[in-house]
Design a protein around this motif. Structure first.
Motif, short mmCIF file in Angstrom:
data_model
loop_
_atom_site.label_atom_id
_atom_site.label_comp_id
_atom_site.label_asym_id
_atom_site.label_seq_id
_atom_site.Cartn_x
_atom_site.Cartn_y
_atom_site.Cartn_z
N ILE A 40 0.84 -1.20 0.00
CA ILE A 40 0.00 0.00 0.00
C ILE A 40 0.88 1.24 0.00
CG2 ILE A 40 -2.12 -0.84 1.08
CD1 ILE A 40 -1.01 0.31 3.75
N ASN A 41 0.25 2.33 -0.43
CA ASN A 41 0.94 3.61 -0.48
C ASN A 41 -0.01 4.65 0.10
OD1 ASN A 41 1.75 6.23 -1.51
ND2 ASN A 41 3.11 5.18 -2.96
N LEU A 42 0.48 5.39 1.08
CA LEU A 42 -0.34 6.39 1.77
C LEU A 42 0.17 7.79 1.47
CD1 LEU A 42 -0.42 4.67 5.30
CD2 LEU A 42 -2.01 4.34 3.38
N MET A 43 -0.75 8.74 1.51
CA MET A 43 -0.35 10.14 1.49
C MET A 43 -0.41 10.64 2.93
SD MET A 43 -2.34 11.51 -1.88
CE MET A 43 -1.16 12.65 -2.58
N LYS A 59 -4.99 10.08 4.08
CA LYS A 59 -5.36 9.60 2.74
C LYS A 59 -4.64 8.32 2.30
CE LYS A 59 -6.86 13.93 0.64
NZ LYS A 59 -6.75 14.78 -0.56
N LEU A 60 -5.32 7.62 1.42
CA LEU A 60 -4.75 6.48 0.70
C LEU A 60 -4.29 6.96 -0.67
CD1 LEU A 60 -4.40 3.32 0.25
CD2 LEU A 60 -6.73 3.37 -0.69
N HIS A 61 -3.07 6.61 -1.04
CA HIS A 61 -2.65 6.88 -2.43
C HIS A 61 -3.05 5.71 -3.33
CE1 HIS A 61 0.00 7.59 -5.92
NE2 HIS A 61 -0.23 8.86 -5.64
N HIS A 62 -2.67 4.50 -2.98
CA HIS A 62 -3.11 3.34 -3.75
C HIS A 62 -2.80 2.05 -3.00
CE1 HIS A 62 1.21 3.61 -5.14
NE2 HIS A 62 1.13 2.30 -4.99
N LEU A 63 -3.45 0.99 -3.43
CA LEU A 63 -3.04 -0.35 -3.04
C LEU A 63 -2.61 -1.07 -4.31
CD1 LEU A 63 -6.08 -2.71 -2.24
CD2 LEU A 63 -6.27 -0.56 -3.51
N CYS A 64 -1.78 -2.11 -4.16
CA CYS A 64 -1.19 -2.75 -5.33
C CYS A 64 -1.31 -4.27 -5.27
CB CYS A 64 0.29 -2.37 -5.44
SG CYS A 64 1.15 -3.17 -6.81
N PHE A 67 5.54 11.35 -14.59
CA PHE A 67 4.17 10.98 -14.25
C PHE A 67 3.25 12.21 -14.28
CE2 PHE A 67 4.36 6.68 -11.84
CZ PHE A 67 4.96 6.12 -12.93
N PRO A 68 1.95 12.00 -14.49
CA PRO A 68 1.02 13.15 -14.53
C PRO A 68 0.87 13.78 -13.14
CG PRO A 68 -0.18 11.07 -14.63
CD PRO A 68 1.28 10.73 -14.77
N ASP A 69 0.50 15.03 -13.12
CA ASP A 69 0.31 15.75 -11.84
C ASP A 69 -0.66 15.00 -10.93
OD1 ASP A 69 2.04 17.71 -12.51
OD2 ASP A 69 0.51 19.18 -13.07
N SER A 70 -1.70 14.43 -11.52
CA SER A 70 -2.71 13.76 -10.70
C SER A 70 -2.07 12.71 -9.80
CB SER A 70 -3.79 13.12 -11.58
OG SER A 70 -3.21 12.13 -12.42
N TRP A 71 -1.05 12.05 -10.32
CA TRP A 71 -0.40 11.00 -9.54
C TRP A 71 0.25 11.56 -8.28
CZ3 TRP A 71 4.22 9.28 -7.55
CH2 TRP A 71 4.28 7.90 -7.20
N TRP A 72 0.74 12.78 -8.38
CA TRP A 72 1.43 13.40 -7.25
C TRP A 72 0.45 14.07 -6.28
CZ3 TRP A 72 6.30 12.28 -6.22
CH2 TRP A 72 7.13 11.85 -7.27
N THR A 73 -0.75 14.34 -6.71
CA THR A 73 -1.63 15.18 -5.88
C THR A 73 -2.90 14.48 -5.40
OG1 THR A 73 -2.75 16.01 -7.87
CG2 THR A 73 -0.88 17.30 -7.02
N GLN A 74 -3.35 13.43 -6.10
CA GLN A 74 -4.68 12.90 -5.80
C GLN A 74 -4.62 11.65 -4.93
OE1 GLN A 74 -7.41 13.00 -9.04
NE2 GLN A 74 -8.59 11.26 -8.28
N GLY A 75 -5.40 11.65 -3.86
CA GLY A 75 -5.57 10.48 -3.01
C GLY A 75 -7.03 10.39 -2.61
N THR A 76 -7.34 9.33 -1.85
CA THR A 76 -8.73 9.19 -1.37
C THR A 76 -8.74 9.19 0.14
OG1 THR A 76 -8.46 6.80 -1.76
CG2 THR A 76 -9.73 8.08 -3.38
N PRO A 77 -9.77 9.82 0.78
CA PRO A 77 -10.85 10.53 0.11
C PRO A 77 -10.35 11.79 -0.59
CG PRO A 77 -11.00 10.80 2.49
CD PRO A 77 -9.93 9.80 2.24
N VAL A 78 -11.07 12.13 -1.69
CA VAL A 78 -10.75 13.34 -2.44
C VAL A 78 -11.23 14.55 -1.64
CG1 VAL A 78 -11.19 14.59 -4.58
CG2 VAL A 78 -10.94 12.09 -4.63
#
Lengths: 324, 324, 324, 324
Positions: free
Chosen positions: A159-162, A217-222, A307-318
């Motif tokens: 997992i990756n967290l913000m 926030k959560l950035h992603h799970l893999c 990588f696109p900006d969204s990858w650096w800035t967006q996590g959940t919850p938005v």
């Protein structure tokens, strides 16, 4: 030489992740239909799933919620004694939440939060997956047959967290859970990104900066394929079904893993790994530190464009401050 | 529960292998030209080599000898204290040979033999590879640039030994070095094949039966690509150069690794791995045991036809009783 | 039914391409060192090269010039009679330049220009590559052994031109050389992009719009691997050597080919193909026409994000009006 | 030069194959479930299927019969005029059977047999596949979406026949249908194996010797993936389902194609292609002739060990003289 600080070996693995979804049926369909995961239980507002090469009852819990995000991350320890040792350490930090009786798929667990607020738990008792004879493979190290739908993932990877304070969270994982820093990104002397592991993987958890210091926030799970071409096959399936591909198959610089990023219908980012990247066997590993200015085009992707900006800035919850 | 037997975490990795070769120059050329390894030192009758993603000075020592075979295998411990603990344990077995001052690439080491006679050593102090600026990669986790010749391997993966008493050797590794049995082959109740590891790999060492109970043999050593297609590329190069391919690229059942087997010109069998197979994260892993009758066509190869007899019978040094 | 218009089968293949380079030694090194092509001749300001699975003496001519760009494209006909037929057709268009005696690697050729000005030639007589015994492969359909350096390309695939009037050039190729339109892009009813072939490939030539109507430009030439992973291998080599990757490995929508784009040191764009895309066998193929608005994210790339602006605007020679 | 014999360009492609099966439901399930082909019609004792990237109504007809074997092979011509020309040529050989009204998926066809007895037909009129909106892909050159089951094949590639007189059959295809000999195997001066094509593929048909001179057999039909890894994925699925793999994924020497061989439940051998092998663009191609003694280990497989005896001896229908 006998003053050498021996590492803590108490946490064994990332065993499961719970994600929240405002569209739980569609989220479950995403993992079941495209990634060929199996729904092994449903209870209340939650569904439990596993990949076909995972030995336990489940590695993913999808829970209905108003917003996408991380429910919690579950770590299995190396032994019951190791669980006790880690719980003692966490209690001293004041971040402990206390014991729960368990959940479908595992026994009693000790819950705590990161400084940034994400919920985690440690446990030892686990329920193994019971395979019906019809799904038993002649490949004895495979807990159930390879599914025939979608492009089947093999196991949960990381997992990756913000975080509003990524350095603080990384230090918490290192000090209290025995994680080792494998790679990091520094920006003007601050450690803003961390890739941490307790195993030969270069990370089971990464922690990145949330650009507006919004916590939790959560950035992603893999999930992991281990075969590069499988990313192209699933990308083809995703494109046919209008699943948004944020980053097409590509080789990370950091981790060297062959990766791609998509969004499940509930809004959480999902990464898929097409190989093992590099594995770490040196017991005295010195962290590889990148300067943030060298990351775009090298650290994020070794063979592609930044990588696109969204990858650096967006996590959940938005959050509303998030304007990508 | 507090009676749970916690595992020993003292050995970290297979750090290097020494092989004997009656044709040392051709053996070195094989690894240097085709697998793109770098000769980092030569001394006496020996050459030392490393793969481009290995952090240490060397992982392979090729020593001139009358017959092909294993020189020794070198294991790095997790700490200096771990080294002391393992040396104490080995001394009690009577298999210890004593300390040596070290070799090119590492410091003092404790040598011992397996019950079957193969020489091994344990050490902590290691020399890291020093990269010339011209070969430094912008991929910071890569110790030196990807070479442009042959099809470059990335790191040493494991060794496989033949034994006159494989069960006894496996037990020695388990009891004294903390190895865990990951998969095994039983024949009429005897453990004739063992895959053992101290890491998330399913093996750093395997032990197979020598059909005529000749002791001390090497079955193969293995280098790792991590990318399945690379096996086809190197197979193409091998075929152009009359390097004998004993088993073409194929997926093992045991380990699930994507593999191939060739012979280096000195006569030793070399395996190459094209992916990571499956990795083990369950800290309470129960060994997967195959019945020998189910191995051909399933355990040796999951997608192919049974392995050739030579694979089951031939090791180095080659003995006269060996009629394949 | 007997009124059915039978196709012209007179042009067989794109046989060679000449590119101009202001840095000819570096351009030759690019193709020789990284793509493992062989310099088969040098003459005057030109070098001639071939890929290892090409049957002819050369497929690439690199000629020193002040600016990067296309020298000419050479097409081999299906027979000497076919050559005569096509020459007659071209003469009637007024675009013929006349016969030349030939060049290293082929005999007499008839030269002509496209309406947009790019130079081309048609020929029949060709010189086959003569392989030294040392480089002869036991793979009898391979004209010479697979090289051991770089990541070897196998053959020339196609060229792509930019044009001030792409529809006019496409029509010229169709009417006079027997090309068939395989896919196209329309913008407000105009055919602005064309993929044309005389074979089962979906194109040997593509023609795209030059955004400022500057005539005579080359967009790219393409060499073929036929193996997707090889693009990742060569991308890794390129990145280690600071070769600019404009588009990392990706699957085109148009053509379905697995592709990547880089710039050789002389400034020309080079594409590499990792598979065969789809092949066309339907003799009555109806062109697949895309609306320009659907191309970004679908037609340029099927699995990724839209191609960068530079891909749509930049060709060689670079003009001052080109501000990317 | 004007005496150069121009090739015949009248046959465009192998358009469909009919196979006989004593277990038609299981045969259809094999192609539908594992290879993800679509049943587009059923009529009488036959089912019609297509792969997802094929433009026509069907490429495979499975017909119930007492024994496995070839029903017929259907070739589409380049034009209606080309059909007339080929019919005239065949009539002169005395091998013509006459016109049929057509079948599901195509119009009137002229039937004939090879000297060895296999039934074939030539036709021009074809029915294109009509895609439901629900299955329409945004990838405009793809006639229907990529299916989500099994590992989907993309198109029919070729057939391979066994013959009591392979040289005679090859000559028939060359003389009357315009096939060109691409590669061959000679044994003591006789052409015992032929790979023949009318396109840039190196073969749409191959003809091999039947070791007991039993006429009329099918060796195999082949479907195409174009992606090497897909062979491993489908092999994994086959192994889970007890489909016999006669030859695991491997690179042919002859054709250079990445191939594998399995048996469908009705008993016919099916090949699957994982890449395009090499393509032929030289219009004056000189056949590559192998001596039979060099074929095992080089011509059959470039990277592996010689093919099993069954591959050389077994065809359908199976005869009693066949003892493998």
């Amino acid at each position: 030489m006998n003053n050498y600080q021996e590492p803590i070996f108490d946490v064994a693995q990332l065993a499961h992740v719970e994600i929240y979804s405002p569209k739980p049926e569609e989220t479950v369909e995403f993992f079941e239909r495209f990634l060929a995961m199996e729904v092994t239980a449903r209870s209340g507002q939650s569904a439990y799933l596993r990949a076909y090469e995972e030995p336990y009852h489940n590695s993913l819990k999808v829970t209905e919620a108003k917003e996408a995000g991380l429910g919690h991350a579950g770590w299995r320890t190396l032994s019951p004694q190791a669980l006790q040792r880690r719980v003692e350490a966490i209690k001293e930090t004041g971040m402990g939440r206390g014991w729960i009786e368990g959940d479908i798929g595992h026994g009693e667990a000790y819950q705590f939060t990161l400084p940034d607020g994400q919920l985690m738990e440690l446990f030892w008792d686990v329920e193994y997956y019971q395979c019906d004879d019809a799904y038993r493979s002649k490949l004895l190290n495979r807990p159930s047959k390879r599914p025939e739908r979608g492009v089947p993932v093999r196991r949960l990877d990381h997992i990756n967290l913000m975080s509003s304070n990524p350095q603080k969270d990384a230090q918490f994982m290192i000090d209290n859970l025995g994680f080792r820093l494998r790679e990091g990104i520094e920006d003007e002397g601050n450690l803003i990104g961390s890739w941490l592991s307790v195993s030969n993987l270069m990370h089971e958890i990464a922690i990145m900066p949330e650009p507006n210091q919004v916590p939790g926030k959560l950035h992603h799970l893999c999930y992991w394929y281990g075969i590069p071409q499988n990313l192209y096959d699933i990308a083809d399936v995703f494109k046919e079904n209008d699943i948004f591909i944020e980053v097409p198959p590509n080789k990370h610089g950091i981790s060297q893993a062959f990766c791609m990023y998509v969004y499940e219908p509930g809004g959480n980012r999902v990464e898929l790994f097409g190989d093992a990247g590099y594995l770490i066997f040196d017991p005295d590993w010195k962290p590889v530190i990148w300067d943030m200015k060298d990351v775009p085009g090298y650290g994020d992707t070794w063979i592609g464009t930044a990588f696109p900006d969204s990858w650096w800035t967006q996590g959940t919850p938005v959050t509303k401050t998030q304007n990508v």
